[in-house]
Write an enzyme that holds these catalytic residues in place. Structure first.
Site, short mmCIF file in Angstrom:
data_model
loop_
_atom_site.label_atom_id
_atom_site.label_comp_id
_atom_site.label_asym_id
_atom_site.label_seq_id
_atom_site.Cartn_x
_atom_site.Cartn_y
_atom_site.Cartn_z
N ARG A 154 -3.02 -24.86 -2.37
CA ARG A 154 -4.03 -24.29 -1.38
C ARG A 154 -3.51 -24.01 -0.05
O ARG A 154 -4.16 -23.57 0.82
CB ARG A 154 -5.35 -25.13 -1.22
CG ARG A 154 -5.95 -25.27 -2.79
CD ARG A 154 -7.38 -25.62 -2.54
NE ARG A 154 -8.09 -25.59 -3.65
CZ ARG A 154 -8.11 -26.75 -4.62
NH1 ARG A 154 -7.76 -28.00 -3.97
NH2 ARG A 154 -8.68 -26.56 -5.94
N LYS A 202 1.71 -10.66 5.83
CA LYS A 202 1.45 -9.93 4.59
C LYS A 202 2.54 -10.67 3.72
O LYS A 202 3.56 -10.56 3.84
CB LYS A 202 1.73 -8.64 4.62
CG LYS A 202 0.63 -7.53 5.15
CD LYS A 202 0.64 -6.07 4.97
CE LYS A 202 -0.33 -5.48 5.59
NZ LYS A 202 -0.19 -3.89 5.54
N GLU A 243 12.22 1.62 9.88
CA GLU A 243 11.18 0.80 10.26
C GLU A 243 11.15 0.57 11.66
O GLU A 243 10.06 0.84 12.49
CB GLU A 243 11.05 -0.52 9.53
CG GLU A 243 10.79 -0.37 8.14
CD GLU A 243 9.18 -0.19 7.68
OE1 GLU A 243 8.56 -0.07 8.45
OE2 GLU A 243 8.91 -0.18 6.57
N LYS A 288 4.50 -4.85 16.78
CA LYS A 288 4.01 -5.32 15.61
C LYS A 288 3.04 -6.20 15.97
O LYS A 288 1.82 -6.46 15.38
CB LYS A 288 4.95 -5.62 14.63
CG LYS A 288 4.09 -6.19 13.22
CD LYS A 288 4.81 -6.14 11.91
CE LYS A 288 4.07 -6.24 11.09
NZ LYS A 288 4.61 -6.40 9.70
N GLU A 322 -6.00 -5.88 8.52
CA GLU A 322 -5.96 -4.18 8.22
C GLU A 322 -7.44 -3.67 8.09
O GLU A 322 -7.46 -3.01 7.06
CB GLU A 322 -4.91 -3.93 7.15
CG GLU A 322 -4.47 -2.50 7.11
CD GLU A 322 -3.41 -2.01 6.49
OE1 GLU A 322 -2.37 -2.82 6.45
OE2 GLU A 322 -3.21 -1.04 5.68
N ARG A 360 -4.12 -1.71 12.04
CA ARG A 360 -2.93 -2.09 11.42
C ARG A 360 -2.44 -1.12 10.56
O ARG A 360 -1.19 -0.87 10.27
CB ARG A 360 -3.20 -3.39 10.72
CG ARG A 360 -1.89 -4.00 10.13
CD ARG A 360 -2.06 -5.37 9.56
NE ARG A 360 -0.75 -5.83 9.06
CZ ARG A 360 -0.27 -7.26 8.91
NH1 ARG A 360 -0.90 -7.89 9.20
NH2 ARG A 360 1.01 -7.22 8.26
N ASN A 379 1.69 2.04 8.84
CA ASN A 379 1.86 2.60 7.80
C ASN A 379 2.37 4.22 7.96
O ASN A 379 2.50 4.91 7.10
CB ASN A 379 0.91 2.66 6.66
CG ASN A 379 0.73 1.35 6.26
OD1 ASN A 379 1.54 0.44 6.00
ND2 ASN A 379 -0.74 0.99 6.08
N HIS A 439 4.46 6.21 5.47
CA HIS A 439 4.11 5.41 4.29
C HIS A 439 3.40 6.22 2.92
O HIS A 439 3.86 5.76 2.04
CB HIS A 439 3.59 4.02 4.39
CG HIS A 439 4.64 3.01 4.98
ND1 HIS A 439 5.16 3.07 6.38
CD2 HIS A 439 5.25 1.91 4.67
CE1 HIS A 439 5.91 2.16 6.55
NE2 HIS A 439 6.05 1.46 5.58
N HIS A 474 5.55 6.35 -0.35
CA HIS A 474 4.99 5.44 -1.58
C HIS A 474 5.23 6.50 -2.76
O HIS A 474 5.47 6.27 -3.75
CB HIS A 474 3.81 4.68 -1.45
CG HIS A 474 3.85 3.45 -0.48
ND1 HIS A 474 2.76 3.38 -0.01
CD2 HIS A 474 4.76 2.90 -0.17
CE1 HIS A 474 3.02 2.18 1.00
NE2 HIS A 474 4.26 2.00 0.54
N HIS A 506 13.28 1.65 0.39
CA HIS A 506 11.81 1.94 1.02
C HIS A 506 12.16 2.62 2.66
O HIS A 506 11.47 3.53 2.94
CB HIS A 506 11.21 0.35 1.03
CG HIS A 506 9.97 0.33 2.00
ND1 HIS A 506 9.02 1.11 1.51
CD2 HIS A 506 9.61 0.09 3.17
CE1 HIS A 506 7.74 1.08 2.09
NE2 HIS A 506 8.45 0.34 3.40
N1 GLY Z 1 4.32 -3.64 6.89
C1 GLY Z 1 3.03 -3.17 7.31
C2 GLY Z 1 2.18 -4.35 7.94
O1 GLY Z 1 2.63 -5.43 7.92
O2 GLY Z 1 0.95 -4.00 8.10
#
Ligand code: GLY
Length: 374
Positions: free
Chosen positions: A126, A148, A190, A232, A242, A246, A250, A253, A257, A271
């Site tokens: 957990r 993430k 990035e 960031k 998000e 946040r 993107n 993106h 994608h 990517h």
């Molecule tokens: N890579 C995008 C984020 O971490 O929100």
């Protein structure tokens, strides 16, 4: 050590706050930096076979210097590793190693390892704490920070996962020297994203210094990584899960994608390369919608070209589907809300914003024109 040009970025997330160290020689100092987190002097490291062969001995040496023993698992390199089977293998291995709630797991690799191992740590018993030691530029500036974690589903990328913040991030800039040029430049996609989305002065700085940074300039690398991480961090602190801002991260993106799906998530398009092309397309779309000056997309493209990055759809080898198909692939993006595509557009360099109010015909037009240049 006071004579290293190391920078430390704090991510102030209350009980989940942590530091991101950026600089050279961090593998050698890993034991000293990780020791304060440990309840007993032993860690489990998960890496990939490529990173392990190059850098595991250096990490072992750094941990050993503080009397910390290390046990390691090396997974196959590549995106295909972000799957249920490797997650199961990793969690069962961590249980075999008798990793307890109070222990630390180390994710030692690029974005694939960081995402998978972070998720394994999130669900093991957990939740156990983990340390990110990112070894690619992309992972150092983006995926290792912000919590993430996850794996891919056959239905799409990153569809299974959890928010689980690391307890420490060590971005050793020496490790970037072993990256292939193509991987370094993909990671740069990035970096440039941060300037484009929220910091025009950083974009100015990148125009002047990024070629040197790609050539190996250490202090430029440290500045670029630490500045990206700082940006960031500020966004993640405002919107950890998000719900809003946040999504600015993107930028590029949604196009990316679709292009990744169209190229089968293969070596045809990395990517970060897709992010760079996607940023150029997002600025083109913004200009066509009258949101930013007509010359702004040219400035973005000129910088990417100067960095010898992919910028046009013609830079992607092989066939691409038509514009309608690419648009349909965009519709499968995670960021679709109530069936509406969400775009990150810009009023200028450093002035990105989130909108669902984009005419389908305008997106189609951008894609059709981009495909016509092939
Ligand atoms: N890579 C995008 C984020 O971490 O929100």
């Amino acid at each position: 050590m006071t004579d290293t040009p190391e920078k430390i970025v704090h991510v102030p997330l209350g009980a989940r706050a942590y530091d991101v160290h950026v600089g050279p020689g961090l593998l050698a100092r890993s034991g000293a930096l990780i020791a304060p987190l440990l309840r007993r002097p032993r860690v489990a490291v998960v890496t990939d076979e490529t990173v392990g062969a190059l850098h595991l001995d250096a990490l072992r040496g750094g941990l050993d210097a503080q009397g910390i023993t290390m046990t390691a698992l090396a997974l196959p390199p590549g995106e295909a590793t972000k799957c249920w089977a490797q997650l199961e293998r990793t969690t069962e291995w961590l249980l075999d190693q008798q990793i307890e709630r109070g222990d630390i797991v180390i994710a030692f690799g690029g974005g694939v390892i960081g995402d998978l191992v972070g998720f394994a740590a999130a669900i093991l018993r957990r939740g156990v704490r983990f340390v990110q030691i990112p070894t690619s530029l992309l992972a150092q500036v983006d995926s290792s920070v912000g919590g993430k974690t996850g794996i891919n589903s056959p239905r799409g990328k990153n569809l299974i996962g959890a928010f689980h913040q690391p307890s420490l991030v060590l971005a050793d800039t020496d490790v970037l020297q072993t990256l292939k040029k193509r991987d370094f430049l993909a990671g740069y996609g990035e970096v440039v994203k941060y300037g484009l989305l929220g910091d025009a002065a950083f974009f100015d700085w990148l125009e002047a210094h990024a070629p040197g940074m790609a050539g190996g300039d250490l202090s430029a690398r440290i500045h670029a990584v630490a500045h990206s991480v700082g940006m960031k961090s500020a966004i993640v602190v405002r919107d950890e899960t998000e719900q809003g801002d946040r999504a600015l991260l993107n930028l590029g993106h949604t196009f990316c994608h679709a292009l990744e799906a169209a190229t089968g998530y293969s070596g045809r398009l990395l990517h970060g390369e897709g992010v760079a092309i996607g940023c150029a397309l997002a600025f083109e779309l913004s200009a066509r919608l009258g949101l930013c000056a007509q010359e702004t997309p040219s400035r973005v493209r000129a910088h990417l070209k100067n960095m010898k990055m992919k910028v046009d759809l013609s830079d992607i080898e092989g066939e691409l589907p038509d514009a309608e198909t690419l648009l349909a692939l965009m519709g499968q993006d995670k960021k679709v809300q109530d069936g509406q595509l969400r775009f990150i557009l810009a009023r200028g360099i450093g002035e990105a914003f989130i909108t669902s109010d984009v005419p389908r015909a305008a997106v189609l037009g951008v894609l059709q024109d981009a495909l016509a240049l092939r």
